[in-house]
Design a protein around this motif. Structure first.
Motif, PDB file in Angstrom:
ATOM      1  N   LEU A   1      46.132  29.445  27.733  1.00 15.22           N
ATOM      2  CA  LEU A   1      46.837  28.659  28.744  1.00 15.22           C
ATOM      3  C   LEU A   1      46.321  28.953  30.150  1.00 15.22           C
ATOM      4  O   LEU A   1      46.244  28.048  30.992  1.00 15.22           O
ATOM      5  N   VAL A   2      45.965  30.206  30.400  1.00  8.64           N
ATOM      6  CA  VAL A   2      45.523  30.589  31.741  1.00  8.64           C
ATOM      7  C   VAL A   2      44.077  30.182  31.985  1.00  8.64           C
ATOM      8  O   VAL A   2      43.755  29.559  33.009  1.00  8.64           O
ATOM      9  N   TYR A   3      43.181  30.511  31.044  1.00 10.05           N
ATOM     10  CA  TYR A   3      41.745  30.339  31.287  1.00 10.05           C
ATOM     11  C   TYR A   3      41.193  29.022  30.726  1.00 10.05           C
ATOM     12  O   TYR A   3      40.500  28.284  31.438  1.00 10.05           O
ATOM     13  N   SER A   4      41.472  28.725  29.446  1.00  9.78           N
ATOM     14  CA  SER A   4      40.894  27.530  28.837  1.00  9.78           C
ATOM     15  C   SER A   4      41.584  26.251  29.289  1.00  9.78           C
ATOM     16  O   SER A   4      41.010  25.167  29.167  1.00  9.78           O
ATOM     17  N   GLU A   5      42.802  26.379  29.791  1.00 13.83           N
ATOM     18  CA  GLU A   5      43.520  25.184  30.221  1.00 13.83           C
ATOM     19  C   GLU A   5      43.625  25.123  31.740  1.00 13.83           C
ATOM     20  O   GLU A   5      42.895  24.380  32.395  1.00 13.83           O
TER      21      GLU A   5
ATOM     22  N   ASP B   1      50.855  36.004  21.036  1.00 12.27           N
ATOM     23  CA  ASP B   1      51.299  35.668  22.400  1.00 12.27           C
ATOM     24  C   ASP B   1      50.194  35.931  23.412  1.00 12.27           C
ATOM     25  O   ASP B   1      49.981  35.139  24.336  1.00 12.27           O
ATOM     26  N   SER B   2      49.488  37.038  23.232  1.00 11.02           N
ATOM     27  CA  SER B   2      48.396  37.376  24.150  1.00 11.02           C
ATOM     28  C   SER B   2      47.282  36.337  24.080  1.00 11.02           C
ATOM     29  O   SER B   2      46.734  35.922  25.110  1.00 11.02           O
TER      30      SER B   2
ATOM     31  N   ILE C   1      37.510  28.284  20.089  1.00  7.55           N
ATOM     32  CA  ILE C   1      36.859  29.587  19.913  1.00  7.55           C
ATOM     33  C   ILE C   1      37.878  30.716  19.992  1.00  7.55           C
ATOM     34  O   ILE C   1      37.851  31.656  19.173  1.00  7.55           O
ATOM     35  N   ASN C   2      38.778  30.647  20.957  1.00 15.44           N
ATOM     36  CA  ASN C   2      39.794  31.697  21.090  1.00 15.44           C
ATOM     37  C   ASN C   2      40.695  31.760  19.864  1.00 15.44           C
ATOM     38  O   ASN C   2      41.145  32.842  19.471  1.00 15.44           O
TER      39      ASN C   2
END
Length: 402
Positions: free
Chosen positions: A139-143, A132-133, A228-229
């Motif tokens: 969702l917050v940074y890469s998107e 989840d983390s 990458i994440n």
């Protein structure tokens, strides 16, 4: 058949969905930007890429001809101003072509993510908290954050022009017209570009190109961060699984779980190779292009006729565009090395079985070799490279000024 099973699996109400269901914005922008790796649309994508290139040829020709005229006048500031915008714009079409060639490894990456997300639904709660983390971070940074950044850098040009035109026509008796990107009419006087309907047609045309610009730099680059994440998530999960395996009281069960961790580790290595194969050409191109772009932006800001807020925003976006790949690649490298420490600290010293201890030694030794993403399979992408790019860009800028 394998993909059909996955599709049926995800039709049910599970917590973790497929790639395109989880990252809807990036998947949509990749599809619209003609970089989503769908083999069934091979011919359709070729036709669309050709149509997209043809659709921007007129404005590209106008800008290139204007640059030629400025070259004859030795007006290098305006030449650089044009290069700053049209260079990355044309680079977006290279992404389409690269992804068209690299669609097989890219498709395999998405399939790997889909398979992993399917398996995540059966994992215990401690593992799902890690998952989840990672997804929340994507969702917050890469998107979302990346899409907002690109939107701000690109659409500042047409939006500021719209705002200035609105203000001038409402509050001034003799309003001045502004284009999204100032370019002279190929023939006639410079002021002829503001005559109707030429001005309105070019303005709408440039707005279309700006939207294309935004799409090209949102989906593809955001996809790299997600890939990458996900690799880092894989490492976190099998390190947690290794720790739980060593806590088993049954030796056979312990050995079975450790073998499963080794298999996951091998899958990760193959997954990183797919990332390398998919993105290595693109990383090399943006490395070169970013150095030139930062140099051009700084030169235009300092040597231009007036301080242009749009190019200040644009240079910030350009720095972010090279910082994020370096940051993500460095994160992968650091996490891959950290797994050896996590393996070592997992409590192996309490295990007395020689065969299991030998497996642990092998896993630690293999994890000590850092995983690296390279440009053109030569230059290692990390934060040291980012610093080097900034220094080289500034050196080019000072050379250009002199």
């Amino acid at each position: 058949m394998k993909n059909d099973k996955l599709s049926n699996f995800f039709e049910l109400s599970y917590k973790y969905k497929t790639f395109h269901q989880t990252y809807k914005i990036i998947a949509f922008l990749m599809a619209v930007g003609l970089v989503y790796p769908n083999p069934s649309l091979y011919k359709f994508r070729i036709i669309c890429i050709g149509g997209a290139i043809i659709s921007v040829l007129p404005i590209t020709g106008i800008i290139l001809y204007d640059m030629y005229r400025y070259l004859l006048d030795h007006d290098y500031v305006n030449i650089i101003r044009h290069c700053t915008v049209v260079g990355p714009f044309l680079g977006g079409f290279l992404k389409m072509m690269i992804m068209h060639v690299k669609q097989r490894p890219a498709r395999m990456i998405i399939n790997e993510i889909d398979e992993d997300y399917a398996s995540f639904n059966n994992m215990p709660e401690p593992y799902q908290r890690i998952i989840d983390s990672s997804i929340r971070n994507n969702l917050v940074y890469s998107e979302k954050a990346w899409v907002i950044t690109v939107f701000s850098c690109v659409m500042i040009f047409p939006f500021m022009a719209i705002a200035l035109n609105f203000y001038n026509f409402v509050f001034k008796s003799e309003p001045t017209k502004y284009m999204a990107h100032e370019v002279r009419k190929p023939y006639g006087e410079p002021e002829d570009r503001f005559n109707s309907p030429y001005f309105e047609i070019i303005f709408i045309y440039m707005l279309y190109c700006s939207i294309f610009y935004f799409i090209n730099f949102s989906g593809y680059d955001g996809f790299f961060g997600i890939c990458i994440n996900h690799a880092c998530l894989k490492m976190q999960l099998y390190c947690k699984a290794f720790e739980d395996a060593l806590a088993c009281s049954n030796i056979d069960e312990m050995r079975k779980r450790i073998v499963s961790v080794i298999q996951d580790q091998n899958r990760l290595f193959r997954y990183v190779e797919l990332i390398q194969e998919t993105f290595n050409i693109w990383l090399g191109l943006i490395l070169i292009a970013t150095m030139i772009q930062i140099c051009n932006c700084m030169y235009h800001i300092t040597e231009g006729y007036e301080l242009d807020f749009r190019y200040i925003i644009f240079i910030i976006g350009t720095v972010a565009h090279i910082y994020l790949p370096c940051r993500y690649s460095s994160k992968l490298q650091n996490m891959s090395v950290e797994t050896s420490t996590l393996f070592y600290c997992s409590g192996w010293e309490h295990v007395t079985v020689p065969s299991i201890r030998k497996m642990v030694i092998f896993m630690i030794a293999r994890a000590q070799i850092p995983l690296q993403i390279t440009a053109f399979n030569i230059l290692i992408f990390d934060m040291d490279l980012f610093v080097s790019i900034m220094q080289t860009s500034y050196s080019m800028y000072t050379l250009l000024r002199s």
